[in-house]
Structure formats: C-alpha cells, structure tokens
Design a protein around this motif. Sequence first.
Motif, short mmCIF file in Angstrom:
data_model
loop_
_atom_site.label_atom_id
_atom_site.label_comp_id
_atom_site.label_asym_id
_atom_site.label_seq_id
_atom_site.Cartn_x
_atom_site.Cartn_y
_atom_site.Cartn_z
N HIS A 281 0.83 -1.21 0.00
CA HIS A 281 0.00 0.00 0.00
C HIS A 281 0.87 1.26 0.00
N ILE A 282 1.93 1.24 0.79
CA ILE A 282 2.82 2.40 0.85
C ILE A 282 3.41 2.69 -0.54
N LEU A 283 3.86 1.64 -1.21
CA LEU A 283 4.43 1.82 -2.55
C LEU A 283 3.38 2.36 -3.51
N ASN A 284 2.16 1.82 -3.41
CA ASN A 284 1.08 2.27 -4.30
C ASN A 284 0.67 3.71 -4.03
N GLN A 285 0.85 4.16 -2.80
CA GLN A 285 0.53 5.55 -2.48
C GLN A 285 1.57 6.51 -3.05
N ASN A 286 2.75 5.98 -3.36
CA ASN A 286 3.79 6.80 -3.99
C ASN A 286 3.71 6.74 -5.52
N ILE A 287 3.52 5.55 -6.05
CA ILE A 287 3.34 5.38 -7.50
C ILE A 287 2.13 4.47 -7.69
N VAL A 288 1.09 5.00 -8.29
CA VAL A 288 -0.18 4.27 -8.38
C VAL A 288 -0.07 3.08 -9.32
N VAL A 289 -0.89 2.09 -9.05
CA VAL A 289 -0.99 0.92 -9.91
C VAL A 289 -1.70 1.32 -11.20
N PRO A 290 -1.26 0.85 -12.36
CA PRO A 290 -1.93 1.19 -13.62
C PRO A 290 -3.42 0.84 -13.57
#
Length: 295
Positions: free
Chosen positions: A171-180
């Motif tokens: 979730h932290i990573l997705n909050q920085n770079i969103v999932v396509p």
Amino acid sequence: MKLHIITGIFFLLLMGSACKKEKVNLTTPPVGLGGDSTANTLEDIFIHDSLTVPYNIAVYYKWLPGQLDFPYEIVPPKAEKMIPALKALLAVTFRPYNDQTGSTVFLRKYLPKTFKVAGSAQYLSNGSIILGQAEGGTSMVLFEFNNFTTQAKDSNTLKRMGHTMHHEFGHILNQNIVVPPSFKQITPRYTGNWYNIADQEARMDGFITAYAESDPNEDFVEMVASLLIGADNGNDGYDNYEKILADQTDGPGTYGYEAIKAKEAAVVDYFARSWSIDFYALQRKCRRALAAYYQ
C-alpha cells in the motif's frame, strides 16, 4: 422554618467541603503527556539499534491514549514477544528487500516512520479480522504479536505476520506510485461482501484471496504478499503461491487461473517499471529467508 434552617446549614457545610481548595502540583506534567520518565528496556534498545537507526522508524508498543482504535477489544503486546517477533520480521521481510536493492536506502525512504504494535488482531462485527493497517504512508499498525513463537510448527503465525507486512508495504508503494488502471479491469467484479466468500471460491473467480475481492487496491497488494510469502490455504495453514494456484483453481486455461496469472504479470511489471526491482528475484530471496529462519 426550623427544618429549613437545618437544611440550609447542612447545604452550606456541604458546599464548604465541596469547595475546599486542594493543593495541586502544577509543575509535574501528567503521566503519558511528558511527565513520565522510564529507563530504556532491552526492547527499547533493540528497537533503537535495529529499526530507528537504520530505518528511522519509531516503534510504539507501550500504548498511549489515541494510538489505536480503542472501541475494539485489542490487547497490548507482551514485552517478551517484541524482540523475537521483530527479529523474525526483519529477517523474512526487511532483509530480502535490502539484499535485492543493495542497501537499506529503499526501505528507509519508503517505510512508514511509525510502527504501532498490538498483541491481538482487531475483530470487526461482520466477522472479519484486521491484521494490519497502513495509515497514509506515515504509520503502520501490526497486530497479533502475542501469537508469535520461534518454533517451526508455529511458522504459520510468522507467515501471516509477513503477509501483513508485505501487504501494508505494498500500500505504501502504491501511495507513492499508483498501480496502472488496467489492473482493475482484469477482474472488474469487486464486492463489499468479500467476507462471505471462501478463499477457494475467490480463487476460482480470479482473486488470490477473498479479501482481494474487496477492492482493486487490496487485490493488488494481496497479490504482492501472496507471491512473496504465500497465503492462507483454507485449512489452518499457509501454502506458497504456486501450490494455491495448482490446488485451488481449475488450472491453466480456466478463468480463475488465467486471471490470477495476469495479475501476477501486472505485479512483476509494476515493480520493474516503477521501482526497478526484479520481483521474481525478490520472491526467491523472501522464500530463502523464511526457510533459513526455521533451520
């Protein structure tokens, strides 16, 4: 009249006692608000050396008001569980990332700066269980520390804790770079009633866990966690991703299997494009770390 006079005298005496001044020491702040001072414990020293210094993470296990969602019956962690559980998580979740990226820099930059630890899970009224929470990229709540042991026969507990850690860090990573956006089109049918669906049923529908069926973001991070450390097999155990795919879908060419494999490809592509991380290499390191921990 006599009764009124007696009553009046009693009332004045009562008021006098109620209004009696008490000497209050205003120089000492209240406990928990800066007024208490305790010596560092072995747990505090371990946290400082193993998490605060290398990763700039503060770990709260001595609860203060407002740190957790207290309407729920959550128990605090036992102090004797802290070092063994944190050592295990460092070994099976932190170290593989460090080995793959070449240093602690990646985790130091993206891990939340606060970990809050609970001894039990958080049980909701609908029967579901919260095992972890990522709060806006700045804080992470980890539950179930009191269930941890270092015995191999209890490895499912560590696997579940590791799954939670990978899930929340996803979730932290997705909050920085969103999932396509294309990811949620693989299986566009999501439901708020996921807790009424068995994991195996969800897998037949193209979701790696029932919880993945709740939301595209949860779907993505459940894939990440399941690929790295496995998932609940529905029989009080944890199996690795490949075994779950083989045992709980109808195999290659079927809807559930192919949908999950498409999501796997999306995860691998996301880590490569967004973070320059070879996800399969990270997966191998995570699995070796877990196996080595119980040797």
